[in-house]
Design a protein around this motif. Sequence first.
Motif, PDB file in Angstrom:
ATOM      1  N   GLY A 144       0.824  -1.200   0.000  1.00 17.77           N
ATOM      2  CA  GLY A 144       0.000   0.000   0.000  1.00 17.77           C
ATOM      3  C   GLY A 144       0.859   1.251   0.000  1.00 17.77           C
ATOM      4  O   GLY A 144       2.066   1.196   0.227  1.00 17.77           O
ATOM      5  N   PRO A 145       0.256   2.414  -0.221  1.00 19.73           N
ATOM      6  CA  PRO A 145       1.023   3.648  -0.406  1.00 19.73           C
ATOM      7  C   PRO A 145       1.506   4.301   0.887  1.00 19.73           C
ATOM      8  O   PRO A 145       2.257   5.274   0.839  1.00 19.73           O
ATOM      9  CB  PRO A 145       0.021   4.568  -1.111  1.00 19.73           C
ATOM     10  N   THR A 146       1.112   3.754   2.034  1.00 24.05           N
ATOM     11  CA  THR A 146       1.365   4.427   3.311  1.00 24.05           C
ATOM     12  C   THR A 146       2.593   3.858   4.017  1.00 24.05           C
ATOM     13  O   THR A 146       2.851   2.650   3.951  1.00 24.05           O
ATOM     14  CB  THR A 146       0.128   4.281   4.222  1.00 24.05           C
ATOM     15  N   ARG A 147       3.321   4.739   4.670  1.00 21.57           N
ATOM     16  CA  ARG A 147       4.478   4.315   5.474  1.00 21.57           C
ATOM     17  C   ARG A 147       4.071   3.159   6.391  1.00 21.57           C
ATOM     18  O   ARG A 147       3.062   3.232   7.099  1.00 21.57           O
ATOM     19  CB  ARG A 147       4.980   5.495   6.291  1.00 21.57           C
ATOM     20  N   ASP A 149       3.284   0.118   5.285  1.00 20.11           N
ATOM     21  CA  ASP A 149       2.654  -0.927   4.477  1.00 20.11           C
ATOM     22  C   ASP A 149       3.718  -1.871   3.939  1.00 20.11           C
ATOM     23  O   ASP A 149       4.841  -1.453   3.623  1.00 20.11           O
ATOM     24  CB  ASP A 149       1.885  -0.313   3.301  1.00 20.11           C
ATOM     25  N   ARG A 165       7.273  -0.199   2.778  1.00 19.38           N
ATOM     26  CA  ARG A 165       7.144   1.219   2.444  1.00 19.38           C
ATOM     27  C   ARG A 165       7.583   2.038   3.659  1.00 19.38           C
ATOM     28  O   ARG A 165       6.927   2.021   4.705  1.00 19.38           O
ATOM     29  CB  ARG A 165       5.694   1.533   2.099  1.00 19.38           C
ATOM     30  N   GLN A 167       8.226   5.413   3.540  1.00 23.39           N
ATOM     31  CA  GLN A 167       7.645   6.749   3.441  1.00 23.39           C
ATOM     32  C   GLN A 167       6.426   6.682   2.536  1.00 23.39           C
ATOM     33  O   GLN A 167       6.375   5.855   1.617  1.00 23.39           O
ATOM     34  CB  GLN A 167       8.650   7.759   2.866  1.00 23.39           C
ATOM     35  N   ASP A 168       5.464   7.548   2.768  1.00 19.88           N
ATOM     36  CA  ASP A 168       4.275   7.577   1.916  1.00 19.88           C
ATOM     37  C   ASP A 168       4.668   7.803   0.457  1.00 19.88           C
ATOM     38  O   ASP A 168       5.466   8.710   0.144  1.00 19.88           O
ATOM     39  CB  ASP A 168       3.338   8.709   2.342  1.00 19.88           C
ATOM     40  N   ASP A 169       4.111   6.967  -0.405  1.00 19.82           N
ATOM     41  CA  ASP A 169       4.221   7.166  -1.856  1.00 19.82           C
ATOM     42  C   ASP A 169       5.657   7.190  -2.380  1.00 19.82           C
ATOM     43  O   ASP A 169       5.962   7.883  -3.352  1.00 19.82           O
ATOM     44  CB  ASP A 169       3.507   8.461  -2.282  1.00 19.82           C
ATOM     45  N   VAL A 170       6.565   6.461  -1.730  1.00 17.67           N
ATOM     46  CA  VAL A 170       7.907   6.289  -2.275  1.00 17.67           C
ATOM     47  C   VAL A 170       8.146   4.800  -2.511  1.00 17.67           C
ATOM     48  O   VAL A 170       7.423   3.955  -1.987  1.00 17.67           O
ATOM     49  CB  VAL A 170       9.007   6.863  -1.355  1.00 17.67           C
ATOM     50  N   LYS A 171       9.152   4.483  -3.312  1.00 14.66           N
ATOM     51  CA  LYS A 171       9.472   3.086  -3.579  1.00 14.66           C
ATOM     52  C   LYS A 171       9.764   2.350  -2.275  1.00 14.66           C
ATOM     53  O   LYS A 171      10.382   2.918  -1.363  1.00 14.66           O
ATOM     54  CB  LYS A 171      10.683   2.983  -4.496  1.00 14.66           C
ATOM     55  N   ARG A 198      13.524   7.456   2.444  1.00 14.98           N
ATOM     56  CA  ARG A 198      13.294   6.063   2.051  1.00 14.98           C
ATOM     57  C   ARG A 198      14.274   5.126   2.735  1.00 14.98           C
ATOM     58  O   ARG A 198      13.896   4.057   3.226  1.00 14.98           O
ATOM     59  CB  ARG A 198      13.428   5.930   0.525  1.00 14.98           C
TER      60      ARG A 198
END
Length: 225
Positions: A144-147, A149, A165, A167-171, A198
């Motif tokens: 998922g996109p959330t730190r 996940d 994950r 950080q939110d929305d990072v690889k 990250r």
Amino acid sequence: MNDPAVEQAVRLQLGMAHLVEQTAPAGFAPKVAVGLDVAYAQDSDRLIAAAVCVDMTTLTIVDSAVHEAVADFPYVPGLFAFRELPALLPALAKLTTSPDVLVCDGQGLAHPRGFGLACHIGVETGLPSIGVGKQALGQFEAPGPTRGDWKPLVDNGETVGRALRTQDDVKPVFVSVGHRIDLDTACDLVLKLSPRYRLPETTRAADHLGREALAGRVGVQDVRD
């Protein structure tokens, strides 16, 4: 052409893989994490191994050391430990602070023979160790996109780590057990060490120190703060 040194290294990994322990010591509560990284000179086998101690509470650097060497083992995927361990172990020995856990810029169980750099250095030193890779060795679904996940990292039907994950929305990064730690604890520690970026602060600090020393901006003999 077959290389006897490569064949021997593969046999050694296969023979040592059973030594990996996938549980943390009783009461494991690390106070100092050590980031390990190796910087390579362009167009040569010269390298700098960096070890940086980070306080787990404040994330400040409390000790560091580097060791310069010339790699005498060929560049072979899956056998990086044989290029890097001969320099990483002396860098660790130069530290004046006792580490509680090693955080490697590389793989642990997420490895073709289940014995990546994080496993090898953990078994050699007896210290708990974690592999944090930038690239996946195995298959995974995107978390998922959330730190925080995560999704399992799977190789040949076996879970060998996690795509995490930080950080939110990072690889994601790819966390695997090295030695004397379990996957849940390893991921918790990686998240604690990655409050803003990250990559864990341990990896970032070791990468920076190695590059600075390689470029001559830090004296190799002087780095021991």
